[in-house]
Design an enzyme around this catalytic site. Structure first.
Site, PDB file in Angstrom:
ATOM      1  CG  ASP A 150       0.692   6.101   4.656  1.00  0.00           C
ATOM      2  OD1 ASP A 150      -0.349   6.752   4.445  1.00  0.00           O
ATOM      3  OD2 ASP A 150       1.097   5.197   3.893  1.00  0.00           O
ATOM      4  CB  SER A 151      -1.678  11.366   5.280  1.00  0.00           C
ATOM      5  OG  SER A 151      -2.359  11.118   6.506  1.00  0.00           O
ATOM      6  CG  ASP A 191      -2.355   4.344   6.646  1.00  0.00           C
ATOM      7  OD1 ASP A 191      -3.009   3.382   6.199  1.00  0.00           O
ATOM      8  OD2 ASP A 191      -2.517   5.507   6.259  1.00  0.00           O
ATOM      9  CE  LYS A 242      -5.675   3.747   5.549  1.00  0.00           C
ATOM     10  NZ  LYS A 242      -4.850   3.721   4.286  1.00  0.00           N
ATOM     11  CD  GLU A 259      -1.795   3.166   0.309  1.00  0.00           C
ATOM     12  OE1 GLU A 259      -1.214   2.993  -0.782  1.00  0.00           O
ATOM     13  OE2 GLU A 259      -1.724   4.230   0.950  1.00  0.00           O
ATOM     14  CD  GLU A 263      -6.832   8.493  -1.223  1.00  0.00           C
ATOM     15  OE1 GLU A 263      -6.231   9.581  -1.334  1.00  0.00           O
ATOM     16  OE2 GLU A 263      -6.438   7.575  -0.491  1.00  0.00           O
TER      17      GLU A 263
END
Length: 279
Positions: free
Chosen positions: A44-45, A83, A113, A115, A182
């Site tokens: 999602d970056s 993501d 993925k 978070e 991270e």
């Protein structure tokens, strides 16, 4: 044949480092496949490095699916991990499962993925129990950047370090196949890596992680205004592209491009007949 989850776990067992990069489009995915990258993260970056958002919070499922499909079409060998965007898995395990399923069924990803740690373990378990592989992500979690008061190193105190260790173990227990660590102290990342059986993938978490992931725009030098501390630039594409575009514009302006080499021509007889018709 694509890289499998089992192969990534075997790489950890054999102490073979895992190199992962992000990709957001078809040609980049082709290049990463050609270079032998075993897993690609459609991160999602993309919200920040492709769409120009200030953070990843604004990224939607539709944004992700659009780019995910392009990457899947461009890659034949890499494991594709997608993501899950902000607020697409937070409400309930069922919401998480439905959206994860879209990435697999509609987008063609092989894994997703999420978070978070303890707070998302129930969502991870629900998704995994239905046969969808999940990668975890702890430490600096960009979707929580407002709560974390910016992009800061996490786990620097005893309490926060212990909390991250607990997060990692909760994700492993929930069935995650790997965890991104991270922006945390290298020593803490090493402890987490040694304490769990699944691969850890570092980004700003030191050399003891089982693998590394980088945002491709950062490591290729696409931007000049900001370079993360954890990034090593392997190219200067911003400089190379700027130079190429400037040369193109200059040649067009002065009439040096295109030349006969880049042009198509008519057969002489056809040209003569055409001139008779129009002149």
């Amino acid at each position: 044949m694509r890289t499998t989850i089992s192969q990534l776990k075997e790489m950890k067992q054999n102490k073979q480092k895992i190199a992962i990069l992000t990709a957001y489009d078809y040609p980049t995915a082709q290049i990463l496949d050609k270079a032998g990258i075993p897993a690609i993260l459609v991160g999602d970056s993309l919200g920040m490095v492709v769409l120009g958002y200030d953070s990843t919070v604004s990224v939607t499922m539709e944004d992700m699916l659009h780019h995910l499909k392009a990457v899947v079409r461009g890659s034949q060998k890499a494991l594709i991990i997608a993501d899950m965007p902000f607020m697409t898995y937070h409400l309930s395990p069922e919401q998480a499962l439905l959206n994860a399923g879209r990435f697999i069924q509609e987008g063609g990803a092989q894994a997703v993925k999420l978070e978070g740690g303890v707070n998302v373990a129930d969502k991870v378990k629900r998704i995994v129990d239905c046969g969808i592989p999940v990668m975890g992500h702890i430490g600096l979690t960009p979707q929580s950047v407002n709560q974390l008061s910016g992009f800061k190193v996490q786990g620097k105190t005893l309490a926060t370090a212990l909390s991250l260790i607990e997060d990692a173990k909760a994700l492993e227990k929930a069935g995650a196949f790997a965890i991104v660590l991270e922006t945390m102290p290298a020593e803490l990342a090493a402890i987490i890596t040694a304490g769990i059986s699944i691969p850890t993938i570092g980004i700003g978490a030191g050399e003891e992680c089982d693998g590394q992931v980088q945002v491709i725009s950062d490591m290729l030098g696409m931007f000049t205004d900001f370079v993360p501390k954890h990034t090593k630039r392997y190219a200067d594409l911003n400089g190379s592209i700027t130079k190429a575009v400037s040369e193109y514009a200059a040649e067009v302006t002065k009439g040096a491009f295109p030349t006969l080499k880049e042009s198509f021509t008519l057969d002489k007889k056809v040209l003569e007949e055409l001139k008779k018709c129009v002149l």
